[in-house]
Design an enzyme around this catalytic site. Structure first.
Site, PDB file in Angstrom:
ATOM      1  N   ASP A 154     -29.852   7.668   6.810  1.00 43.86           N
ATOM      2  CA  ASP A 154     -28.538   8.257   7.120  1.00 43.86           C
ATOM      3  C   ASP A 154     -27.478   7.275   7.628  1.00 43.86           C
ATOM      4  OD1 ASP A 154     -30.484  10.180   7.063  1.00 43.86           O
ATOM      5  OD2 ASP A 154     -30.010  11.034   9.009  1.00 43.86           O
ATOM      6  N   GLU A 324     -30.028  19.426   8.782  1.00 41.58           N
ATOM      7  CA  GLU A 324     -29.879  18.154   9.471  1.00 41.58           C
ATOM      8  C   GLU A 324     -28.425  17.683   9.366  1.00 41.58           C
ATOM      9  OE1 GLU A 324     -34.170  16.120   8.754  1.00 41.58           O
ATOM     10  OE2 GLU A 324     -32.808  15.847   7.099  1.00 41.58           O
TER      11      GLU A 324
HETATM   12  C1  FRU Z   1     -32.013  12.971   7.929  1.00 42.99           C
HETATM   13  C2  FRU Z   1     -32.900  12.669   9.115  1.00 42.99           C
HETATM   14  C3  FRU Z   1     -32.217  13.094  10.393  1.00 42.99           C
HETATM   15  C4  FRU Z   1     -32.838  12.201  11.416  1.00 42.99           C
HETATM   16  C5  FRU Z   1     -33.020  10.938  10.644  1.00 42.99           C
HETATM   17  C6  FRU Z   1     -34.222  10.138  11.043  1.00 42.99           C
HETATM   18  O1  FRU Z   1     -32.247  12.176   6.834  1.00 42.99           O
HETATM   19  O2  FRU Z   1     -34.137  13.315   8.969  1.00 42.99           O
HETATM   20  O3  FRU Z   1     -32.327  14.462  10.686  1.00 42.99           O
HETATM   21  O4  FRU Z   1     -32.023  12.013  12.539  1.00 42.99           O
HETATM   22  O5  FRU Z   1     -33.127  11.288   9.287  1.00 42.99           O
HETATM   23  O6  FRU Z   1     -34.218   8.891  10.453  1.00 42.99           O
END
Ligand code: FRU
Length: 610
Positions: A154, A324
């Site tokens: 992300d 998310e």
């Molecule tokens: C989304 C996610 C988020 C989390 C991150 C962990 O891709 O699962 O929810 O904060 O990646 O790397």
């Protein structure tokens, strides 16, 4: 010509330590049993420990000890029989305190009898003054942001300040698969030329650093000083709790708040996204209540004390995955003075083509509660490709812009894509708008940010043409492996299908098509090149065109491992990864069930920025 020196990480402190030029003293390796190894490193060594990695191995746990105290813990897939690549670990902060002892526990594969003492990594582990991260891979994008090496997911914590766009990202500094979540940091003045910086937030005793957001606290509401940059992120350890860090140097370094966690929530909630809400004079945070498929809304006067207000999402849109990476922003409806609120909910799995995708809801927000009039079964997607996830906007963006960037991959296969030195790139930056369609619904418009046009190099314009079943073929530029932007003004109202195929001499191809009757645009990557690294990779993705007239402009961006297609008016966006064995060389256009007009075809070679 590539500027290689840009790709060698500076590690400025190496000079201060006076160790960079010294010969590397041998590391002392003590094997303690089948799965435990101690590595002793003295201050005579250079500051970087170069660690050999084999991706098929399980993670070994490495504790960094100084005077018997655990100063850091991280995980690496230590090489057993074969070295895929190496990663550097910066010893300088620890060597400054004394001798460093690494206490390493390797998970030994129980299916064979080798013990960790036989691993190849001990012979090849060494110290060095710097680490060369210049590109060694053919699929590294030429004009998309990527980490110099290692894993990325992300984008998060993005803010704009003093002329620079700051991008943080979920990073594994010690391998090209997901692990050791850290906030990597890059910044740019123009959204296309990226500068790489040292990591901004590293794991601590509360956990690794998951996604979050940053704001510029102009009025010092938090008490860290005017214009302090305040980041809130998820500390992911045994639980997922929210923590705060602040920066006085425009986000280069952060100090973690002593009162962390600031939200010790009781269930899996993550990825806090904040903004200042002018009408109610308070901070708003949207937090993903991941497993409940809803977003929680909190308010705060000072970024430290947060009050839960409401939740939105139960039963709305796609519910087939975890929710998310939220975002909430107020956007003006094109051609009006009306504004609506857009709640972005990234979801995985449950995307329209499997795995990850970015859905959104359009409605109203009163400072405490988000509501929408859209029927709950409707799911709207910001991008109709398979490789667009975790997309959120820059806070404090200039001129009221809603500029976003996504992670150009999909949890379905992100860890398996055929790259190794680095894994994953970002999408092109995009600017969002809102439009009202004939069905009375509001939709996001998505356009590549205007700055992307500065990448344009040589321009080839082709005469207008009338195309039917006999195809017209256009050569793509050869420079930089055929990276380019294709702009086509078309009218397809007198045919059934208008088709655009990217192909190479190996017969690898990406087939894009307007289906006029269905008002759909699609992209087929089933024969695009390497696809068999995951059975979930081959795909045909489809977008509604929101364009009954069947005429307009199509923009296609090709980088070494991606194809992004945009409607010229932002009515749809589609982002898909592709791994052709050789670059695509031709664009072939044809129409079925009638003839189509190509009023203009322009192909721009693009300047590489990586
Ligand atoms: C989304 C996610 C988020 C989390 C991150 C962990 O891709 O699962 O929810 O904060 O990646 O790397």
């Amino acid at each position: 010509m590539k500027n290689i020196s840009r790709h060698i990480r500076p590690f400025a402190a190496a000079i201060a330590l006076g160790s960079a030029s010294m010969a590397s003293a041998a590391l002392q390796v003590h094997q303690l049993g089948s799965d435990n190894t101690l590595v002793r490193i003295t201050g005579d060594n250079e500051r970087l420990l170069i660690i050999p990695v084999q991706e098929s191995m399980p993670d070994a746990k490495i504790e960094v000890l100084v005077d018997g105290k655990v100063e850091d813990t991280f995980y690496v897939r230590l090489a057993d029989s074969n070295i895929d690549y190496t990663v550097p670990f910066d010893l300088a902060p620890y060597l400054a305190k004394g001798e460093v002892l690494l206490n390493i526990v390797s998970e030994v594969d129980r299916t064979h009898s080798r013990s960790a003492s036989e691993f190849i990594c001990w012979d090849e582990m060494k110290t060095a003054g710097n680490f060369d991260s210049s590109n060694t891979e053919k699929y590294r994008p030429a004009f998309h942001h990527t980490p110099l090496y290692g894993w990325m997911n992300d984008p998060n914590g993005m803010f704009y300040k003093d002329g620079r766009w700051h991008l943080y990202y979920q990073r594994n500094p010690y391998g090209s698969k997901w692990q050791n979540m850290t906030w990597g940091h890059s910044s740019t003045a123009d959204l296309v030329n990226w500068e790489h910086h040292d990591d901004a937030l590293r794991p601590d005793g509360l956990g690794s650093i998951f996604s979050g957001s940053s704001v510029v606290d102009k009025n010092n509401t938090a008490g860290f000083g005017n214009d302090a940059v305040v980041a809130i992120y998820t500390s992911a350890g045994k639980s997922q709790i929210q923590s705060l860090a602040y920066s006085h140097d425009n986000g280069s370094t952060f100090t973690k708040f002593k009162g962390n966690p600031i939200i010790p929530n009781q269930r899996e909630a993550r990825d806090p996204n904040m903004f200042w809400h002018e009408p109610s004079q308070q901070w708003i945070m949207v937090l993903a209540d991941a497993l409940e498929q809803q977003m929680q809304i909190y308010t705060s006067p000072d970024l430290k004390d947060w009050t839960y207000q409401s939740s939105f999402g139960k039963g709305y849109g796609s519910q087939f995955g975890v929710w998310e990476c939220p975002d909430l922003m107020e956007i003006e409806v094109e051609g009006t003075k009306q504004k609506k609120w857009v709640l972005v909910c990234n979801i995985n799995p449950g995307g329209p083509f499997g795995g990850s995708a970015t859905q959104y809801f359009v409605g109203d927000f009163d400072g405490k509660k988000f509501t929408t009039k859209t029927p709950s079964h409707v799911a709207k997607w910001m991008d109709y490709g398979k490789d667009h996830y975790a997309t959120v906007s820059w806070s404090n963006a200039p001129e009221g812009r809603h500029t976003v960037i996504g992670w150009m991959s999909n949890w379905d296969y992100a860890n398996e894509v055929p790259t190794m030195q680095f894994r994953s790139a970002n999408t092109l930056p995009r600017d969002l708008g809102l439009f009202k369609d004939a069905d009375g619904e509001y939709y996001l418009s998505v356009r590549p940010s205007a700055e992307v046009e500065t990448l344009r190099g040589e321009e080839s314009t082709f005469p207008a043409a009338n195309v039917g079943a006999e195809a017209i073929s256009y050569k793509l530029p050869a420079a930089n492996d055929g990276i380019c932007e294709i702009v086509i003004d078309y009218s397809a109202k007198n045919c059934k299908d208008l088709e655009f195929t990217l192909s190479n001499e190996k017969g690898e191809k990406v087939v894009m098509k307007f289906d006029v009757e269905k008002c759909e645009f699609s992209m087929d990557r089933t024969a695009s090149g390497l696809t068999n690294f995951s059975r979930k990779f081959p795909a045909v993705t489809t977008a509604p065109t929101h364009n009954k007239k069947a005429q307009g402009t199509l923009r296609i961006f090709i980088d070494r491992c991606s194809v992004e297609a945009f409607d010229g008016n932002g009515r749809f966006a589609m982002t898909n990864l592709v791994f052709p064995e050789n670059p695509y060389t031709d664009l072939i256009v044809s129409a079925q069930g009638g003839r189509a007009k190509l009023n203009n075809v322009t192909i721009y070679s693009l300047n590489a920025t990586n």
